[in-house]
Design a protein around this motif. Structure first.
Motif, short mmCIF file in Angstrom:
data_model
loop_
_atom_site.label_atom_id
_atom_site.label_comp_id
_atom_site.label_asym_id
_atom_site.label_seq_id
_atom_site.Cartn_x
_atom_site.Cartn_y
_atom_site.Cartn_z
N PHE A 284 79.34 59.68 28.94
CA PHE A 284 80.34 60.70 28.62
C PHE A 284 80.89 60.51 27.21
O PHE A 284 80.97 61.45 26.43
CB PHE A 284 81.50 60.67 29.64
CG PHE A 284 82.68 61.48 29.21
CD1 PHE A 284 82.66 62.86 29.35
CD2 PHE A 284 83.79 60.88 28.64
CE1 PHE A 284 83.75 63.63 28.94
CE2 PHE A 284 84.88 61.64 28.22
CZ PHE A 284 84.85 63.02 28.38
N ILE B 110 79.76 67.40 33.02
CA ILE B 110 80.89 66.98 32.20
C ILE B 110 82.00 68.00 32.35
O ILE B 110 81.77 69.20 32.20
CB ILE B 110 80.49 66.85 30.71
CG1 ILE B 110 79.53 65.67 30.54
CG2 ILE B 110 81.72 66.69 29.83
CD1 ILE B 110 78.98 65.53 29.13
N GLY C 245 84.64 63.03 33.26
CA GLY C 245 85.32 63.61 32.12
C GLY C 245 86.80 63.34 32.05
O GLY C 245 87.31 62.39 32.65
N ILE C 246 87.48 64.19 31.32
CA ILE C 246 88.93 64.12 31.15
C ILE C 246 89.48 65.49 31.55
O ILE C 246 89.14 66.51 30.95
CB ILE C 246 89.32 63.78 29.70
CG1 ILE C 246 88.71 62.42 29.31
CG2 ILE C 246 90.83 63.78 29.53
CD1 ILE C 246 88.89 62.07 27.84
N GLY D 179 91.39 60.76 33.08
CA GLY D 179 89.95 60.52 33.16
C GLY D 179 89.49 60.48 34.60
O GLY D 179 90.21 60.01 35.49
N VAL E 157 80.25 63.58 24.41
CA VAL E 157 81.28 64.43 23.82
C VAL E 157 81.73 63.93 22.45
O VAL E 157 82.58 64.55 21.81
CB VAL E 157 82.51 64.61 24.75
CG1 VAL E 157 82.10 65.26 26.05
CG2 VAL E 157 83.24 63.30 24.97
N TRP F 55 85.76 68.49 30.67
CA TRP F 55 86.43 67.87 29.53
C TRP F 55 87.46 68.78 28.92
O TRP F 55 87.15 69.92 28.57
CB TRP F 55 85.40 67.48 28.49
CG TRP F 55 85.94 66.81 27.28
CD1 TRP F 55 86.89 65.83 27.23
CD2 TRP F 55 85.55 67.03 25.94
NE1 TRP F 55 87.10 65.44 25.94
CE2 TRP F 55 86.28 66.17 25.12
CE3 TRP F 55 84.64 67.90 25.34
CZ2 TRP F 55 86.14 66.14 23.74
CZ3 TRP F 55 84.50 67.86 23.97
CH2 TRP F 55 85.23 66.98 23.19
N GLN F 56 88.64 68.28 28.82
CA GLN F 56 89.69 68.94 28.08
C GLN F 56 89.85 68.13 26.80
O GLN F 56 90.31 67.00 26.84
CB GLN F 56 91.00 68.92 28.88
CG GLN F 56 92.16 69.59 28.19
CD GLN F 56 91.96 71.09 28.08
OE1 GLN F 56 91.56 71.75 29.00
NE2 GLN F 56 92.24 71.63 26.91
N ALA G 207 90.38 71.84 32.90
CA ALA G 207 89.24 71.27 32.21
C ALA G 207 88.16 72.32 32.14
O ALA G 207 88.10 73.24 32.94
CB ALA G 207 88.74 70.04 32.96
#
Length: 180
Positions: free
Chosen positions: A59, A30, A158-159, A148, A63, A32-33, A3
């Protein structure tokens, strides 16, 4: 599945920047991928607090990812129901079998973009095992599972990445457990 730290996605958007700033002000980062595919089930684990909802919504808008989220149907009684649906909420009747997984798979098939966040515990309280709805939905719809997270210790939301399921449920769940 690495991420990366992210700011608001896709150029300037006032709501995105506001949500990102609110997370930053509250001390959250955050991670995030971005999704490689236009559809995924986002498994949010663990789900431990009512604050998860607020962090998740911030979130989602920071994004600019159109994530829908599943929650118990009692939250969707009016007048709050209209508000929660506008934020991407999808009601789930947890008291009886309603074919939710099949309904969501059908919705996914008919959608250009489909991201649905599900908490596999099905509750904020501790449970001895995860419910399998997120897994069955991802397999039925033939879409990946997003990892997540809402990590209070690291203050990250995030992811983390995505996993394409193999169909070997034991191995897939072990891979998911290892990721967390």
């Amino acid at each position: 599945m690495s991420a990366r730290n992210m700011g608001p996605a896709g150029g300037f958007h006032p709501v995105s920047h506001l949500c990102h700033a609110l997370l930053r002000l509250a001390g959250w980062r955050i991670v995030w991928q971005p999704a490689a595919a236009p559809k995924a089930v986002i498994m949010v684990y663990p789900h431990t607090s009512n604050w998860d909802f607020i962090l998740g919504i911030l979130f989602r808008f920071a994004v600019r990812m159109p994530i829908r989220w599943a929650a118990k149907d009692t939250l969707f009684r009016e007048p709050a129901g209209m508000f929660f649906r506008a934020l991407g909420g999808v009601a789930v009747n947890r008291r009886e079998r309603t074919g939710f997984v099949e309904q969501m798979a059908k919705t996914c098939a008919g959608s250009e973009n489909f991201y649905l966040a599900i908490t596999p515990e099905g509750t904020r309280g501790g449970v001895p095992h995860m419910k399998s709805g997120f897994y069955r939905l991802a397999r039925l719809a033939k879409i990946p599972v997003g990892l997540g997270c809402i990590d209070y210790a690291r203050r990250e939301v995030g992811i983390l990445g995505y996993l394409t399921l193999t169909g070997d449920e034991t191995a897939d769940l072990a891979t998911l457990a290892e990721a967390y």
